[in-house]
Design a protein around this motif. Sequence first.
Motif: not given
Length: 794
Positions: A205-208, A264-265, A269-270
């Motif tokens: 997962v990568v979250a931006t 993923e969540a 959130a982070v």
Amino acid sequence: MTTQPLAGGELGRSRVRKEDARLVTGRTRWTDNITVPGLLYLALLRSPMAHARLDRVNVAPALERPGVIAAFSGRDLADELGSLPCVWPLTEDIVMPDHPPLAVDEVRYAGDPVAVVVARDRYAAADALEAVEVDYEPLPPVLDMEAALAEGAPLVHSGKGTNRCYTWPLATGDYDEARARADVVLRRRYHQQRLIPNAMEPRAVVATPPTGSDEFTLYSSTQVPHIARVTLSMTTGIPEHRLRVVAPDVGGGFGSKLQVYGEEALALAVARRLDRPVKWTESRSEGYLATHHGRGQIQDVEIAATRDGTLLGLKVDLLADMGAYLMLIAPGTPILGSFMYPGIYKMDAYSFTCTGVFTTMTPVDAYRGAGRPEATFAIERTMDELAAELGADPVELRRHNWIRHEEFPYTTAGGLTYDTGNYEVATSRALALFGYDDLRAEQRQRNAMGDSVRLGIGVSTYTEMCGLAPSRVLRDLRYAAGGWEAAAIRMLPTGKVQVVTGTSPHGQGHVTSWSQIAADVLGVPFEDVDVVHGDTKVTPQGMDTYGSRSLVVGGVAVHHAALKVVEKARKVAAHLLEASEADLEFSGGAFSVKGSPEARKTIQEVAFEAFSSHDLPDGMEPTINAEHLMDPDNFSFPHGTHLCAVEVDTETGHIRIRSYVCVDDVGRVINPMIVEGQVHGGVAQGIAQALYEEAVYDADGNLVSGTMADYLVPSAPDLPDFVTDRTETPATSNALGVKGVGEAGTIASTPAVVNAVVDALRPLGVHDVRMPCTPERIWQAIRQAEEAVEEGEQ
């Protein structure tokens, strides 16, 4: 049988997959390859205990470690993260406990995450986990489903007062009456062991956060970017229109990525909390604990028949392990199999009851076939048991009871209407390729000689329901979403074609097959078609990939969208050629006037005219682009016959698959080469369940098969050569006549192999071997049968 393409067409042509050149040369975009400025890394601390109260989670010491930016416990994030989604509340009284992405008060399986550490690199994050201080108060593990349902059993979720998740019945006819008429009633118990998915690419997962835009972006190795977008919006509180989900190149899934996971969540959130992009990639051993498991059932099967072998009724009582929490579609997974226990057979009555049970083990959800392999295993094993009881040949017993080709469409005891099928032809071809009669003769000879290496022959005649699914059927099953799929065709001014699909491939060859479908309808070169997928910003509508639905719903949607393009282009071409639409013929990608073939316009020329819009029919928009949303009228029902011959050494328990033949009928074939690959991969996974794979827990709830050193994933030397062939009985439920192939091999192969093993040992008094049929279990089964004979003689 090799499918021949239509004259001048693409359907049925063995095209080399156009996406493979990029994938095999490393010009890929796996999620773990993605790097963005300022990227931080997540590591999760996971519970070493199956069940315990969390008295204290202190992340402060981790903050003192080099490179650590932040650390959070479940309580730290509880206010901004909701429960992980389960979208299949199967019954009105289903027990649906909260499922926090980080445990807050209790851990309920070994691997349940309790804290997350954020650092400048993945190694610093992993190293800092050991500094997190956690006080666990042990609670009793819950591992046995039957014991979990007993009065006074320890509870997985104490606030719910029960370990029973739901009970779901299905009944047609009067089973008790059918049983009373029967000459023979057999009851058998089968165990579907837990399986651990092993996709080539681990989850990542990568979250931006919003940077230069107003949206969060989540890159995930997922099968379901559209479903993830909706459900993660609800879990994190990020408005759906501000959340973009991208499935880049995804290296396999087999259902394990048909999921919305806590990681993923947490990543979202982070990223929101720190206003920094973050990445998490699982290790293989972490995935064994944290990626959902498959199967995990106890099947009690009772079959009633007359002395001549005519089936009267079938009764199934099923216990389905949910694990510690309800994952995305977990409650409904065994129910997908409920309709398929009658298989290809006619009977008067059918009774099915499934009870979902919570345990303190890794949650269970869809794994290749999702309920259908379990159902097929049960009925095909039971048909062999009935044949042995009656002294009948297993193939002849099946012939006596199956639905004949002239009886289609046929509504089964499971309540489904099979549209087409020809079990007779597929089975006859398989038997001929296999040399069935010669093998039976050899078996009789070797048994008479008392050969210590026994020959066994296994039969599996299967069907499945795929193409999930008509939305109204899903409504009736209380599934939260529909079963439609979306496709759009964009005719570019330069004559090239873009196909936009809501399906999200992870190895199935959608780019190639969808290019063939579009090129076939539009008459453009295969090489001129591009397929866009897996990005909710670019492909805003879709229901994603699972359940062998991609071709029979998504591919058919592409076909219909292309037909709409042709009809829109026809209006423009008629205007340009000064002819009526009825006088135009469309062939080979060009419109021509009947009787005047020199008067013609290619569809690419029409596309440019629409773009320039200099000379369009009055009132027509300047485009011939089109889209289509396909909601199927019925499931599709591929079928086939798989035959397996094994040699079992009765002194060591060693099994060798001597030959394996399968003849599948998956309806109309788009690309035979891709179909062959799907069948080979599916058969390999089915054999793996029969002989090799099993998730094993100890008495404390620890996963003791938690690495590839302990969990046996077969490699090429462990598998036989496969003889494959096909028949084609086109489906009537969709315009392409396709039926789906992704799960067929997995569904059919497991009972074929186990039936062969039991067939080899039946003369020795062995009537079942629990999967996986390891040499130790074979040896023990033989010894137990010998002891039973000795006790009987005494």
